[in-house]
Motif scaffolding. Sequence first.
Motif, PDB file in Angstrom:
ATOM      1  N   LYS A  20       0.825  -1.214   0.000  1.00 50.69           N
ATOM      2  CA  LYS A  20       0.000   0.000   0.000  1.00 50.69           C
ATOM      3  C   LYS A  20       0.857   1.262   0.000  1.00 50.69           C
ATOM      4  N   CYS A  23       1.838   1.964   4.080  1.00 56.01           N
ATOM      5  CA  CYS A  23       2.174   0.879   5.004  1.00 56.01           C
ATOM      6  C   CYS A  23       2.610  -0.333   4.197  1.00 56.01           C
ATOM      7  N   CYS A  25       1.215  -3.327   4.026  1.00 57.96           N
ATOM      8  CA  CYS A  25       0.172  -4.310   3.711  1.00 57.96           C
ATOM      9  C   CYS A  25       0.103  -4.590   2.211  1.00 57.96           C
ATOM     10  N   THR A  37      -4.557  -5.694   6.525  1.00 54.32           N
ATOM     11  CA  THR A  37      -4.687  -4.446   7.286  1.00 54.32           C
ATOM     12  C   THR A  37      -3.633  -4.403   8.398  1.00 54.32           C
ATOM     13  N   CYS A  38      -3.361  -3.196   8.860  1.00 56.32           N
ATOM     14  CA  CYS A  38      -2.407  -3.004   9.956  1.00 56.32           C
ATOM     15  C   CYS A  38      -2.791  -1.710  10.683  1.00 56.32           C
ATOM     16  N   CYS A  41      -3.153   1.458   8.195  1.00 53.09           N
ATOM     17  CA  CYS A  41      -4.312   1.595   7.300  1.00 53.09           C
ATOM     18  C   CYS A  41      -5.625   1.445   8.058  1.00 53.09           C
TER      19      CYS A  41
END
Length: 475
Positions: A20, A23, A25, A37-38, A41
């Motif tokens: 992304k 980040c 991901c 996801t993390c 995000c």
Amino acid sequence: MEFETVIGLEIHAQMKTQSKIFCGCSTEFGAPPNTHTCPVCLGMPGSLPVLNRQVVESAIKLGLATDSVINRENRFARKNYFYPDLPKGYQISQFELPICEHGSIEIEVEGQVPKTIGITRIHMEEDAGKLVHDDREPVSYVDLNRTGTPLLEIVSEPDLRSPEEAAAYLKKLHAIVRYLDICDGNMQEGSFRCDANISLRPRGQQEFGTRTELKNMNSFRNVQLALEYEVRRQRDILLEGGEVVQQTLLWDADKGRTESMRGKEEAHDYRYFPDPDLVPVQVDEAWIERVRSELPELPDKRRLRFIHDFELTDYDGAILTASRELADFFETAYRVYGNAKKLANFIGTELLRDYGPERIGECPVKPEQLARLLIMTDEGKISGKIAKTVFAEMLVGGKDPEVIVKEKGLVQMSDEGQLVALVQEILAANPEQVQQFRDGKAKVMGFFVGQLMQKTKGQANPQLANKLFMQELQK
Ligand code: ADP
Ligand code: MG
Ligand code: ZN
């Protein structure tokens, strides 16, 4: 009263990066909901974005390909809004200092001279997630996998004057991002989508009319249909003396009409301000020059080269360069089979019917195989008609043409002795037509050859067939 249509497009192209924009991901499409996801995000407090260098590089590529000015310093801004699919409550985008400005591309609409369309700006931003609305229950779900996926937004000047020009512009940009290999261009999956702003003004008037904005159309065809519908709708309103309301509309492809979505928002509604979590982006000269030196040949240039070097028509040149894969396919086949015109015709009719320019990568036939098939026809081993049958079979299984011809016994009959017997048989069975031919009706020859083709399942060598009938009829 006559009206002039004015259209400007905002295109969102999803960048083909592994991760992304802010980040690590994955950007992979189709994973189980909310698995990519993390904290960044998901908008967790205290998490900080880190810019993906690849996204900047992609933006530079597109900027150079569209003759844009690359802003050596550009900056991210927060676009504040209540986004149920963007948990931070703002989208990181670019506002007063985008990475690219003042670009242009050239479009061609059939029967018109090429036209230059201005590109106001290209900026980097993050995508929002996806809302899933349940049909049966009053419940909505959110999938945040797409949240933070990198996008380039490409905003055109209001230079387009018809739905057809808008479609041509969209197609050209689509080809460019695909040639650059920065976006997969998949419109169904939303990797390349467009909002269209459209207004009408009395012909001759300088000032633009009030516009509406059509949201998120997911095919070239839909964009054109939606715009054509909107031209008619606005014209009807104006002819009745009414006023077009500035608003955002949704195109309903099933019903074939636009529907109101919301009143038009303005930039100040979003309370844009520079994102304090991200330093300004610095793009140095060396970076730009390296990217410039690595740019592939772009569609316009390749089309002109095809037309010039292979002596193709404008039409063939445009079709064959519609995608990089197709142009590569043509050139690889051409290296083996040097008749460009015949190759172009065969590709145009037999290949593109099943595999459009965007789908050539999925085609099981290799360019060398097609070249060898065409060589077999030139050498008289198979007829042109049989070549089409063989090719249809190649498209299904990817087998070599030589194998198919051998397996099915499709080698052209060029044996005189064998054919003469059949020719005599046909003439004996059709005395009436023979008489007609003798009375000067030369067209009957077509009937005779047709009969022979039927008897030989298309395998008779047509030149030889003509010659033999002539011979026998003159006896
Ligand atoms: P917004 O920020 O509201 O989306 P912009 O001024 O950035 O508005 O313009 C968005 C798009 O609308 C641009 O592509 C622009 O060319 C186009 N546009 C602006 N005014 C008009 C108009 N009157 N008719 C048609 N298109 C327009
Ligand atoms: Mg807009
Ligand atoms: Zn993440």
